[in-house]
Design an enzyme around this catalytic site. Sequence first.
Site: not given
Ligand code: GTP
Ligand code: SPV
Length: 645
Positions: A71, A199, A201, A251, A256, A376, A409, A503-505
């Site tokens: 994006r 691309y 988004g 991200a 997850n 990405n 984060r 998973g521990d979340n």
């Molecule tokens: P978008 O699709 O961009 O909106 O991202 P998202 O919020 O869905 O993030 P995603 O679940 O893809 O995770 C992004 C990154 O964070 C990855 O590299 C994961 O490995 C890391 N991550 C996710 N959950 C955890 C966690 O509980 N602990 C840690 N340390 N890293 C995590």
């Molecule tokens: C984000 O960036 O939060 C995404 C990927 O989920 S995108 O659809 O490109 O915005």
Amino acid sequence: MALTKNKKVLEFVQESAELGQPDNIVWIDGSAEQIKSLKEQAVKSGELIKLNENLLPDCYLHRTKVNDVARVEDRTFICTKNKEDAGPINYWMDPREAYELCSEIARGSMKGRTMYVIPYSMGVVGSPFAKIGIEVTDSIYVVLNMNIMTRVGVKCLKALGKDGDFIKGFHAKCNVDADNRYIMHFPEDNTIISVNSAYGGNVLLGKKCFALRIASYLGKNEGWMAEHMLILGVKFPDGTKKYVAAAFPSACGKTNLAMLIPPKHYKEKGYEIECVGDDIAWIRVGEDGRLWAVNPENGFFGVAPGTNEHSNYNALQATKRGTIFTNVALNTDDMTVWWEGLSKDLPEHCIDWTGKPWNKDKFDKKDKSTCAAHPNSRFTAPAVNCPCVSPEFDSKKGVPLSAIIFGGRRASTTPLVYEARDWNHGVFIGSAMSSETTAAAAGAVGVLRHDPMAMKPFTGYHMGDYFAHWIEMGKKVKNPPKIFNVNWFRTDKDGNFMWPGFGDNMRVLEWILKRCENQADAEETAIGYVPKAEDIDLTGLDYEIKEGKAFGIDDLKEILTVDKAKWAAEAEEIEGYYNNTVKDRIPGELWHCLATLKENCKGAKPEKAAPTTEASAEASKPAKKPAAKKTSSTAKKTSAAKKNS
Ligand code: GTP
Ligand code: SPV
Ligand code: MN
């Protein structure tokens, strides 16, 4: 042939064709035969690479141009008549100027190409939540991705009827020229225009453009909410289910958490997680006075790197058929895909995301430029593929929310989890969210930026009005969900993640849901309610923070600590953000919560907080538009370029 008699749709398609001047117009009916033939065409033209049919049936790889991999926030505009309505956080352009600029860029750009007309629905067709969009595009990649991410075809036109309204989306890839790339939103006209990108988004207009930016504006006016949130269901051993929605910035772990696999002893007791959505939630007040949420999407556009059998088994399974991979690496030994973190073994023969042979001996984990897959890179996978997809996924009425979770984060300051005192305090917590833009490097303090409710790049109107809308929604719900904040990313002094995460979340989710049922205790602190360490179940937890250092109760205590000195500094920082960045239109309720936080931290000497990017003079300047440069002989000089030159 046109598939509808809806005059507004026909007019929009005709106007789009007059502008783009394509050789052909093809209406997407949603049939399997049509999609199959488009895939064949795309493989023939090289737009898609067919992967191993036995190992990855009906899966394809697509590579974008190297200038077009994410994006583009600084080229994404909210075009409202009055600049103030877009607010101080968004980039703004005058609608007339924006239409003129995009028309100049797109005029005649579809010559020699086909324009596809995609009727699609965000939400299950027939659900009171659902809204219809029409996207025209000259990209087969967009058609095929929209076909996974949304509900596409004739059923959407039927739902629209003869004179129903819809969200207009015009996408022309033009020359994929980064200097003339614009993602324009006209919330007052229900219109989106995207030029010079191909691309994710930027071009799958149902996703961030419609389902968040335009929808957030509609939601404000119509009394509902469009949020950057996952939705998950927790199934308890007795069969009952509770649902939560969680907003984390891009991200930061939504996909997850949405597909989490509980630790062994939870599984044995009978706990399960069911995924309703991984990125977007549309939320309405139900007749029972609770908030109800749906996921308007139909697939996952997930981050590939880091996804593996252990980190996210369910997501990986979802990509095993009918998936389009974007900018991952191609393993040429067996025509499968690879990305950093998929396996410990690096592939012997591999083509990187730019299409060049990749040499595993030159790979250096710390140097992104040696990666085989783009950081990405993404998968577009149908939701039905996900082993833990919720039985409520297609529910027309959605699921009732017991809790809303915010998170980001934060290497320090923010505890593992805490609970807001009430709705308004929860809104304050969301409004004050900051998150690190970069993955924390060992030992370094992350660079923070404010990302309220994880919606900084996605709110289609004034951020202060958005906060006020949250406050208003709270008044409408008799039984509001409780609001929490989580932080999976606290680090020790060497930069190691202290909490095991993934998973521990589940252990934190359990406490959250117990709080919603008044079944768990908490301690009141300066920032809200924090768990007692012994109330977070650590049974069977097996995690090494670093070699030889196993996670124990003392580590849990440490990441639950609320350091008043740090929070005194955080409060000052939030005040600066309110005053200098969001500026006006902050609701009184939030000022009140800020005053309470300051009062609660009184006496503690503010310990210098990590500066956010907004704290620098550069970022707090009012939104300005980027210069549109003329770079290719076919791109016409734009009006913005004229003004800027
Ligand atoms: P978008 O699709 O961009 O909106 O991202 P998202 O919020 O869905 O993030 P995603 O679940 O893809 O995770 C992004 C990154 O964070 C990855 O590299 C994961 O490995 C890391 N991550 C996710 N959950 C955890 C966690 O509980 N602990 C840690 N340390 N890293 C995590
Ligand atoms: C984000 O960036 O939060 C995404 C990927 O989920 S995108 O659809 O490109 O915005
Ligand atoms: Mn997202």
